[in-house]
Design an enzyme around this catalytic site. Structure first.
Site, PDB file in Angstrom:
ATOM      1  N   CYS A  49      56.460  28.861  91.506  1.00 26.66           N
ATOM      2  CA  CYS A  49      56.121  30.069  90.768  1.00 26.66           C
ATOM      3  C   CYS A  49      57.220  30.883  90.428  1.00 26.66           C
ATOM      4  CB  CYS A  49      55.112  30.695  91.998  1.00 26.66           C
ATOM      5  SG  CYS A  49      56.325  31.391  93.277  1.00 26.66           S
ATOM      6  N   HIS A  63      58.194  47.217  99.636  1.00 26.30           N
ATOM      7  CA  HIS A  63      57.536  46.148  98.766  1.00 26.30           C
ATOM      8  C   HIS A  63      58.419  44.887  99.086  1.00 26.30           C
ATOM      9  CE1 HIS A  63      55.148  44.144  95.932  1.00 26.30           C
ATOM     10  NE2 HIS A  63      56.093  43.803  95.369  1.00 26.30           N
ATOM     11  N   HIS A 122      53.931  39.525  97.496  1.00 24.59           N
ATOM     12  CA  HIS A 122      52.387  39.153  97.686  1.00 24.59           C
ATOM     13  C   HIS A 122      52.366  37.770  98.565  1.00 24.59           C
ATOM     14  CE1 HIS A 122      52.560  42.217  94.438  1.00 24.59           C
ATOM     15  NE2 HIS A 122      51.457  42.595  95.218  1.00 24.59           N
ATOM     16  N   ASP A 149      47.025  29.675  98.472  1.00 26.70           N
ATOM     17  CA  ASP A 149      47.436  28.348  97.677  1.00 26.70           C
ATOM     18  C   ASP A 149      48.456  27.736  98.339  1.00 26.70           C
ATOM     19  OD1 ASP A 149      49.245  30.146  96.673  1.00 26.70           O
ATOM     20  OD2 ASP A 149      48.611  29.761  94.720  1.00 26.70           O
ATOM     21  N   ARG A 158      50.895  31.132 100.671  1.00 32.21           N
ATOM     22  CA  ARG A 158      52.173  31.262  99.953  1.00 32.21           C
ATOM     23  C   ARG A 158      52.746  32.614  99.846  1.00 32.21           C
ATOM     24  NH1 ARG A 158      52.729  32.365  94.150  1.00 32.21           N
ATOM     25  NH2 ARG A 158      50.398  31.798  94.000  1.00 32.21           N
ATOM     26  N   CYS A 177      54.928  34.917  98.356  1.00 38.01           N
ATOM     27  CA  CYS A 177      55.825  35.040  97.026  1.00 38.01           C
ATOM     28  C   CYS A 177      56.525  36.511  97.183  1.00 38.01           C
ATOM     29  CB  CYS A 177      54.865  35.102  96.003  1.00 38.01           C
ATOM     30  SG  CYS A 177      55.618  34.852  94.429  1.00 38.01           S
TER      31      CYS A 177
END
Length: 153
Positions: A78, A115, A118, A122, A130, A132
């Protein structure tokens, strides 16, 4: 399949570590401030830890709390570092994110609400998740080395 407990918080949740924006900017620097405090994101495939494979622990750039273990990192394709789970269930918190016309689950540093990225459903076994995560939200400490005593940013 291993289940990960997700502790969701509301927008007005009070975090343990709270400093004003000027202090965050001083501690984090402009790039990390944008990612961690303004919920920004890195361009895919540009982050320091995207292709990183050393053994060790990934800490929060904002709080120096441990967040992810390298044994849970995997190549997702990704463009961001991806993990199957946090280092402990209390390391991160979650918040519904409806920005950019999408429904996502935001991952936050549990101590400061910074932050991180996310989480998506999947991912591979054992969790099917996952995480990310932006490289700029992390500081990596190689196995056998000590974490920084203070935030160098």
């Amino acid at each position: 399949m291993e289940k990960v407990k997700m502790n969701f918080v509301e927008k007005d949740h009070k975090f343990e570590i709270t400093v004003d924006n000027k202090e965050w900017e001083k501690r984090l620097g402009p790039t990390r401030y944008f990612i961690c405090r303004e919920a920004g994101t890195e361009r895919p495939f540009t982050g320091e830890y995207n292709d990183h494979t050393e053994k060790g622990v990934y800490y929060s750039a904002a709080t120096l709390e441990p967040l992810f273990d390298s044994k849970d990192k995997f190549e997702s394709g990704c463009g961001w570092p991806s993990f199957t789970k946090p280092i402990t269930e209390n390391a991160v918190l979650y918040r519904e994110d409806h920005s950019h016309g999408m429904h996502r689950i935001e991952v936050l540093d549990a101590k400061s609400g910074s932050h991180l990225g996310h989480v998506f459903n999947d991912g591979p076994e054992p969790t099917g998740l996952r995480y990310c995560i932006n490289s700029a939200a992390l500081i990596f400490v190689k196995e056998g080395e000590s974490k920084p005593e203070f935030n160098p940013y």
